[in-house]
Motif scaffolding. Structure first.
Motif, PDB file in Angstrom:
ATOM      1  N   PRO A 184       0.811  -1.223   0.000  1.00 31.75           N
ATOM      2  CA  PRO A 184       0.000   0.000   0.000  1.00 31.75           C
ATOM      3  C   PRO A 184       0.841   1.269   0.000  1.00 31.75           C
ATOM      4  CG  PRO A 184       0.048  -0.954   2.188  1.00 31.75           C
ATOM      5  CD  PRO A 184       0.792  -1.900   1.306  1.00 31.75           C
ATOM      6  N   ILE A 185       2.158   1.126  -0.003  1.00 25.45           N
ATOM      7  CA  ILE A 185       3.071   2.269  -0.044  1.00 25.45           C
ATOM      8  C   ILE A 185       4.075   2.044  -1.169  1.00 25.45           C
ATOM      9  CG2 ILE A 185       2.879   2.843   2.407  1.00 25.45           C
ATOM     10  CD1 ILE A 185       5.536   1.320   2.835  1.00 25.45           C
ATOM     11  N   HIS A 186       4.669   3.139  -1.644  1.00 23.45           N
ATOM     12  CA  HIS A 186       5.708   3.028  -2.673  1.00 23.45           C
ATOM     13  C   HIS A 186       7.064   2.980  -1.990  1.00 23.45           C
ATOM     14  CE1 HIS A 186       7.694   3.635  -6.569  1.00 23.45           C
ATOM     15  NE2 HIS A 186       8.561   4.352  -5.872  1.00 23.45           N
ATOM     16  N   GLU A 187       7.793   1.928  -2.223  1.00 25.64           N
ATOM     17  CA  GLU A 187       9.140   1.800  -1.679  1.00 25.64           C
ATOM     18  C   GLU A 187       9.934   0.873  -2.581  1.00 25.64           C
ATOM     19  OE1 GLU A 187      12.306   2.732   0.178  1.00 25.64           O
ATOM     20  OE2 GLU A 187      10.420   3.570   0.931  1.00 25.64           O
ATOM     21  N   GLU A 188      11.096   1.330  -3.006  1.00 26.73           N
ATOM     22  CA  GLU A 188      11.956   0.586  -3.919  1.00 26.73           C
ATOM     23  C   GLU A 188      12.271  -0.801  -3.360  1.00 26.73           C
ATOM     24  OE1 GLU A 188      14.125   0.204  -7.475  1.00 26.73           O
ATOM     25  OE2 GLU A 188      12.911   1.916  -6.822  1.00 26.73           O
ATOM     26  N   GLY A 189      12.002  -1.832  -4.145  1.00 25.48           N
ATOM     27  CA  GLY A 189      12.325  -3.206  -3.758  1.00 25.48           C
ATOM     28  C   GLY A 189      11.287  -3.886  -2.888  1.00 25.48           C
ATOM     29  N   LEU A 190      10.305  -3.145  -2.390  1.00 23.26           N
ATOM     30  CA  LEU A 190       9.312  -3.733  -1.493  1.00 23.26           C
ATOM     31  C   LEU A 190       8.385  -4.730  -2.189  1.00 23.26           C
ATOM     32  CD1 LEU A 190       8.067  -3.950   1.301  1.00 23.26           C
ATOM     33  CD2 LEU A 190       6.739  -1.875   0.813  1.00 23.26           C
ATOM     34  N   PRO A 191       7.879  -4.446  -3.400  1.00 22.88           N
ATOM     35  CA  PRO A 191       6.978  -5.419  -4.040  1.00 22.88           C
ATOM     36  C   PRO A 191       7.617  -6.804  -4.193  1.00 22.88           C
ATOM     37  CG  PRO A 191       6.882  -3.312  -5.181  1.00 22.88           C
ATOM     38  CD  PRO A 191       8.016  -3.210  -4.214  1.00 22.88           C
ATOM     39  N   GLU A 192       8.865  -6.837  -4.618  1.00 24.64           N
ATOM     40  CA  GLU A 192       9.538  -8.109  -4.840  1.00 24.64           C
ATOM     41  C   GLU A 192       9.767  -8.856  -3.519  1.00 24.64           C
ATOM     42  OE1 GLU A 192      10.487  -5.179  -8.024  1.00 24.64           O
ATOM     43  OE2 GLU A 192      10.616  -5.148  -5.816  1.00 24.64           O
ATOM     44  N   LEU A 193      10.202  -8.117  -2.486  1.00 22.58           N
ATOM     45  CA  LEU A 193      10.483  -8.767  -1.201  1.00 22.58           C
ATOM     46  C   LEU A 193       9.198  -9.235  -0.531  1.00 22.58           C
ATOM     47  CD1 LEU A 193      12.996  -9.482   0.398  1.00 22.58           C
ATOM     48  CD2 LEU A 193      12.705  -7.368   1.712  1.00 22.58           C
ATOM     49  N   LEU A 194       8.129  -8.446  -0.634  1.00 21.43           N
ATOM     50  CA  LEU A 194       6.834  -8.846  -0.072  1.00 21.43           C
ATOM     51  C   LEU A 194       6.337 -10.130  -0.732  1.00 21.43           C
ATOM     52  CD1 LEU A 194       4.292  -8.361   1.652  1.00 21.43           C
ATOM     53  CD2 LEU A 194       3.448  -6.860  -0.178  1.00 21.43           C
ATOM     54  N   ARG A 195       6.431 -10.177  -2.048  1.00 23.80           N
ATOM     55  CA  ARG A 195       5.995 -11.361  -2.782  1.00 23.80           C
ATOM     56  C   ARG A 195       6.790 -12.588  -2.334  1.00 23.80           C
ATOM     57  NH1 ARG A 195       7.499  -9.832  -7.527  1.00 23.80           N
ATOM     58  NH2 ARG A 195       5.767  -8.351  -7.663  1.00 23.80           N
ATOM     59  N   SER A 196       8.079 -12.398  -2.128  1.00 22.69           N
ATOM     60  CA  SER A 196       8.944 -13.516  -1.754  1.00 22.69           C
ATOM     61  C   SER A 196       8.584 -14.080  -0.383  1.00 22.69           C
ATOM     62  CB  SER A 196      10.411 -13.063  -1.766  1.00 22.69           C
ATOM     63  OG  SER A 196      11.259 -14.070  -1.258  1.00 22.69           O
ATOM     64  N   VAL A 197       8.421 -13.222   0.625  1.00 25.89           N
ATOM     65  CA  VAL A 197       8.156 -13.719   1.982  1.00 25.89           C
ATOM     66  C   VAL A 197       6.734 -14.268   2.115  1.00 25.89           C
ATOM     67  CG1 VAL A 197       9.917 -12.296   3.079  1.00 25.89           C
ATOM     68  CG2 VAL A 197       7.591 -11.390   2.840  1.00 25.89           C
ATOM     69  N   LEU A 198       5.805 -13.744   1.327  1.00 25.18           N
ATOM     70  CA  LEU A 198       4.455 -14.315   1.312  1.00 25.18           C
ATOM     71  C   LEU A 198       4.471 -15.704   0.685  1.00 25.18           C
ATOM     72  CD1 LEU A 198       2.321 -11.184   0.340  1.00 25.18           C
ATOM     73  CD2 LEU A 198       1.997 -12.560   2.413  1.00 25.18           C
ATOM     74  N   ASP A 199       5.195 -15.845  -0.417  1.00 21.83           N
ATOM     75  CA  ASP A 199       5.293 -17.151  -1.086  1.00 21.83           C
ATOM     76  C   ASP A 199       5.958 -18.185  -0.172  1.00 21.83           C
ATOM     77  OD1 ASP A 199       4.058 -16.185  -3.343  1.00 21.83           O
ATOM     78  OD2 ASP A 199       5.918 -15.876  -4.465  1.00 21.83           O
ATOM     79  N   GLU A 200       6.910 -17.740   0.641  1.00 21.86           N
ATOM     80  CA  GLU A 200       7.621 -18.644   1.553  1.00 21.86           C
ATOM     81  C   GLU A 200       6.840 -18.891   2.844  1.00 21.86           C
ATOM     82  OE1 GLU A 200      11.358 -16.755   2.175  1.00 21.86           O
ATOM     83  OE2 GLU A 200      12.041 -17.055   0.106  1.00 21.86           O
ATOM     84  N   ARG A 201       5.675 -18.244   2.975  1.00 21.93           N
ATOM     85  CA  ARG A 201       4.819 -18.351   4.159  1.00 21.93           C
ATOM     86  C   ARG A 201       5.551 -17.934   5.439  1.00 21.93           C
ATOM     87  NH1 ARG A 201       0.096 -20.813   2.943  1.00 21.93           N
ATOM     88  NH2 ARG A 201      -0.013 -22.010   1.000  1.00 21.93           N
TER      89      ARG A 201
END
Length: 447
Positions: A45-62
């Motif tokens: 919900p915020i703009h931050e460089e690199g956050l979309p990719e890292l969020l996707r990764s930790v969600l996928d890893e549960r």
């Protein structure tokens, strides 16, 4: 460890995602159901460089998830981190959200025998964790102070660089009021091999404020000297800057003969003043705390006074050049307080645009990502501004172009049709040499 983070703003969400990326199991809590949905759908919900990719990764890893159910998150965790907003209202810090979170934690503890380390990551004044937070939890839990420990772990995250700053810090400050919480903090940050400063919570709180106040002091001091240089004439403050920063106390010489060029020197480059979510509110808050305790805080008063007036330099210099700004076509490039963020809080562009509108200019503005937030939150009469997507096409119509944010794309300006126009580079993104057939202005330069 199993951790819960209360708050999903810049600090809370970035902290939660980064902690999860280091192997912790993290739940972020927010009362806003829409934000929770977006996060779990892998949309920050915020703009931050690199956050979309890292969020996707930790969600996928549960390793990470978001919830609006605080009690569920507290059932899950071994320690809870409070990262809610602490805005400044009328020069004083507002602890409403922090106290509310502390009371909710206390109410939860009253219904269980569980021990929790409560770690404050929100920026708060000295005495907040060990007095205000302690009292709020104690009152709500029925007075059983043996059920919780207290810690304070200030953040040093720069918007636009927050992921990198969290994952690759230069130091980590760990404040604690009990041995159990000290052990918890050590375990949380075990994956980081950097200097770790163990202190009590008051000291940890003061470190954050001292850090930001000293940086803000550099900015205002440089700006005040730059303003004098421009008033006197015949001086470009960047020449002064270079002469000063060749002093080895500012810029040590390495063994290979080259200079270290530390990043802190960038805080001495003159500009339209500091903004954002940290410096203005933090300096105001610690200034007010000092005054409430009988200290005049005269230097911090000066820092704030210089910064408040600094954006006025733009209108002042343009008015001196044109004589009358009424009807002039001004192109304002940049609305965010800094590049790589959509945050417009305390942005210099707010006061720059207010000053230009007051002179009845025809104001056109652009920002790669912050326009929507500027319209929503700046408080400026935005109906009087024409916002555009293609700034390059607008250059030909402008009498003056004002660069207010250091976005990389604005480096293309010298290659456009700017001959005969005024270029006001408030951030020293470019150089006078880039505009041989234009009038080039910047803060601290009248030659």
């Amino acid at each position: 460890m199993k951790l819960s983070v209360i708050g999903t703003g810049y600090v809370g969400l970035v902290s939660g995602v980064c902690l999860a990326s280091k192997g912790h199991d993290v739940v972020c809590v927010d009362v806003n159901e829409e934000k929770v949905r977006l996060i779990n759908d892998k949309i920050p919900p915020i703009h931050e460089e690199g956050l979309p990719e890292l969020l996707r990764s930790v969600l996928d890893e549960r390793k990470f998830r978001a919830t609006s159910n605080l009690n569920e998150a507290l059932d899950f965790c071994e320690a809870v981190i409070i990262a809610v907003g602490t805005p400044t209202v009328d020069g004083k810090i507002d602890l409403t959200y922090l106290v509310q979170a502390a009371r909710q934690i206390g109410a939860y503890l009253k219904s269980t025998n569980k021990f929790l380390s409560v770690i404050v990551k929100s920026t708060v004044l000295p005495t907040t964790t060990d007095v205000v937070v302690r009292q709020a939890i104690t009152d709500a839990c029925g007075g059983n102070i043996s059920q919780f420990g207290l810690g304070m772990n200030p953040e040093f995250l720069r918007e636009g660089n927050a992921i990198s700053d969290f994952n690759f810090p230069d130091r980590i400050v760990l404040g604690f009021e009990d041995s159990k919480t000290r052990e918890v903090l050590s375990k949380i940050y075990e994956p980081w091999h950097v200097d770790k400063v163990y202190v009590n919570t008051r000291t940890a709180e003061m470190i954050k404020y001292a850090n930001n106040c000293l940086l803000a002091l550099q900015i205002s001091a440089a700006n005040e000297l730059a303003n004098l240089a421009a008033t006197l004439g015949g001086i470009d403050f960047m020449d002064v800057f270079r002469g000063v920063t060749l002093d080895k106390r500012w810029n040590p010489v390495r063994t290979d003969g080259y200079r270290t060029e530390p990043e802190i020197l960038t805080y001495l480059v003159p500009g339209p003043g500091f903004g954002g979510s940290c410096f203005p509110k933090d300096v105001q808050a610690i200034r007010t705390q000092g005054q409430d305790n009988g200290l005049p805080m005269e230097i911090l008063e000066g820092v704030l006074s210089v910064n408040e007036k600094q954006p006025e330099q733009v209108t002042k210099i343009l008015e001196a050049h044109f004589g009358n700004l009424k009807g002039k076509n001004i192109l304002l490039l940049g609305l965010a307080f800094k590049p790589e963020t959509d945050d417009v809080r305390e942005s210099a562009s707010i006061r720059i645009s207010e000053g230009l509108l007051a002179q009845n200019t025809n104001l056109v503005a652009h920002d790669p990502i912050a326009t929507e937030n500027f319209i929503k939150f700046s408080g400026v009469q935005t109906s009087a501004i024409r916002f555009i997507h293609d700034w390059r096409a607008e250059v030909a119509n402008a009498d003056a172009i004002v660069v207010a944010t250091r976005w990389e794309e604005y480096k293309a300006l010298p290659g456009l049709k700017v001959a005969g126009k005024v270029v006001f580079d408030t951030r020293r993104l470019l150089s006078p040499r880039d505009f041989p057939n234009s009038t080039y202005f910047s803060i601290g330069r009248r030659v």
